[in-house]
Design an enzyme around this catalytic site. Sequence first.
Site, PDB file in Angstrom:
ATOM      1  N   SER A 431       2.649   2.131  -5.520  1.00 41.71           N
ATOM      2  CA  SER A 431       2.707   2.210  -4.071  1.00 41.71           C
ATOM      3  C   SER A 431       2.238   3.547  -3.519  1.00 41.71           C
ATOM      4  O   SER A 431       1.939   3.635  -2.332  1.00 41.71           O
ATOM      5  CB  SER A 431       4.122   1.912  -3.587  1.00 41.71           C
ATOM      6  OG  SER A 431       5.042   2.755  -4.218  1.00 41.71           O
ATOM      7  N   HIS A 459       2.842  -4.734  -3.278  1.00 42.38           N
ATOM      8  CA  HIS A 459       1.552  -4.359  -2.672  1.00 42.38           C
ATOM      9  C   HIS A 459       0.397  -5.145  -3.279  1.00 42.38           C
ATOM     10  O   HIS A 459      -0.759  -4.791  -3.077  1.00 42.38           O
ATOM     11  CB  HIS A 459       1.300  -2.865  -2.852  1.00 42.38           C
ATOM     12  CG  HIS A 459       2.346  -2.020  -2.213  1.00 42.38           C
ATOM     13  ND1 HIS A 459       2.345  -1.718  -0.873  1.00 42.38           N
ATOM     14  CD2 HIS A 459       3.462  -1.448  -2.723  1.00 42.38           C
ATOM     15  CE1 HIS A 459       3.395  -0.981  -0.583  1.00 42.38           C
ATOM     16  NE2 HIS A 459       4.104  -0.808  -1.698  1.00 42.38           N
ATOM     17  N   LYS A 490       5.388  -7.244   3.510  1.00 40.97           N
ATOM     18  CA  LYS A 490       4.086  -6.562   3.637  1.00 40.97           C
ATOM     19  C   LYS A 490       3.036  -7.578   4.082  1.00 40.97           C
ATOM     20  O   LYS A 490       2.989  -7.910   5.254  1.00 40.97           O
ATOM     21  CB  LYS A 490       3.788  -5.843   2.330  1.00 40.97           C
ATOM     22  CG  LYS A 490       4.939  -4.852   2.011  1.00 40.97           C
ATOM     23  CD  LYS A 490       4.722  -4.021   0.811  1.00 40.97           C
ATOM     24  CE  LYS A 490       5.974  -3.310   0.346  1.00 40.97           C
ATOM     25  NZ  LYS A 490       6.573  -2.365   1.274  1.00 40.97           N
TER      26      LYS A 490
END
Length: 639
Positions: A431, A459, A490
């Site tokens: 990240s 991610h 996300k």
Amino acid sequence: MTLYSMKMRASRTENGKSEHISGAERILPENALAKNAGAMIERALHHSKGCADYIQVKIEEARPEEIERIEALPVSTRETANAAEGQKTILSFLRKIGIANGDAVMKKFRETYAMRGAMLLDADTLERLEPDPARGIRATYMDAEHGDARGSCAGKNHFREAIVLASKVANAPHILAEICVSDDPGYVTGYVASKKTGYIRITRLKEPDDPNGGRIFLYRGPREDVPKTIAYLEKQKTLVKNAPTAPAPVPPVDPWRVLGEDVLRRKEAGLYRTITTIESAQSAHVRANGRDLLMLASNSYLGLIDHPRVKQAAADAAQMFGGGSGGSRLTTGSLPLHDELEAAISRFKGTEASLLFDTGYMANVGILSALGRKDATIFSDELNHASIIDGCRLSRAKTIIYRHADMGDLEAKIKAVRPSFGVIVSDAVFSMDGDVAPLPELIALAKRYGLLSMIDEAHATGVVGKTGRGLAEHFGLSEQPDVVMGTLSKSLASEGGFAAGRSLLIEYLRNTARSFIFSTSQSPANLAAAKEALTILAEEPERVARLQRNTQVFIDALRENGVETRSDSAIVPIIVGDERRALRAAKQLYDEGIFLSAIRYPTVAKGSARLRAAIMATHTEDELRAAAAKIAASIRTQA
Ligand code: PMP
């Protein structure tokens, strides 16, 4: 009653050089000698520094008239935050006992590092008074009165031994004070002692891992009395009365002062964190303080947070099911939305089943604490996300950290332990650096050694792989690792986390993952938003392609402006180094209409502060090129 002085010294010869391993001494009654000698020998043979190959035990009678009994020095503690503060405390101690040239005394301290014994230093002229400067002075023949005759030396009490020694030293003729720093790299507490001030523990006198330590006895008296002082220190049999076995509890301090000082230190070090209020949805452009900003910090990689279908789905769910879910699913039940979303996640990731958690953080904590059984070993990449670290901490497993993405190091560490039950866990996309884990090798290692493999796709979902299915797709693998963890916060434009994998894994987690069991599940709006975002992602893979192209455009533009970086994902790290400089650059960019975050210690290592750009599918290529030029300029300006 006749007592005996018993001393043990143990050493080991390696490559022709004799190394000291352990030493101990007691003053004991006859009936305690054999047991204590046995314990001392045991310790010498099984010491952490190695197994002694030479042990000497010396026992001498100590007649009552030869023994001096003295009171232990009173003990106090100064809490110091770091070595510099510790050194300052010593200087103020020296001033208090009438030594003006404290700095010069402390300069001499370096000369003690190589010595076995203490330095005997004239407090005024700074002349060294030891007859043999390499050996120094060894204060011996002492014990606490009522020395624990029954106890074994394995339970050697370092705290009491230090006070016994310091009390004897302070009582020696013409000794003004003693300064002591341990040479144990793991022991940062030291002390200063004098008759006038007592024994003052200083909780941090050096930084961890520093192997340097030593001892100075400060002398103020006629030169002809030096031999008398040395004879006392080295020969006088001494019993110290009322020596405590543990530090007295530290008196309560004002907790608000402690918190206030912590916050102040963060401000001074450029580590203080603030939060900006964003007055619009988290899309490619946001409003803050009444201004329009280009958003380069959002995890909404696909720009779905304010997609009309996502908003509508959330609104509909709130209309139908209300604000909250009412409790933990195990006690309150699920909404159809829970089941539908879990089924959609399993379909998307190609797994048998999945389980929702309230956040990605709670998913990692829940999964790892559940898999990290008492008999387990978890192998964790050194750059894994904080929620993985916290999951490991909450587990009962042994955690072993391997070097970042280094499968050679991982295998060596697995081989060294050969756990009967274990998990390898890694971020899929890291990240703070944007690089990816070597998943094929990681899965192969897990299989070879019978371990579970787990990746955190926070991610990666919606970002890597041709259709955004994550790291297995990125590498063209036909199978997933055993545990696929992800977040809905996300690319999936909502809030929540998940574990996906075999049905058996999900059954196990449903029964054991405490962050799932003991927390109220997500709200209807959250569930519906994530489900709609996932549907859009599956229907419109071109969003993923646009995100990947945008990231490349941004990296190329940075390079054209003289800033080299790389990324395998949508996170682009721009390393600045110094924390304050990164902060200033981010501030300058903010003033110029770009919102991105300066990432600093403790999120990343000290001195590796960075601007972290997060690219979105909904950025335009032109605005990314313009932003890259501004970022490069801000780094140059703040150099
Ligand atoms: N894992 C990683 C790699 C992350 O970056 C994050 C969020 N920053 C999380 C887990 C936690 O996810 P959430 O924000 O949903 O709690």
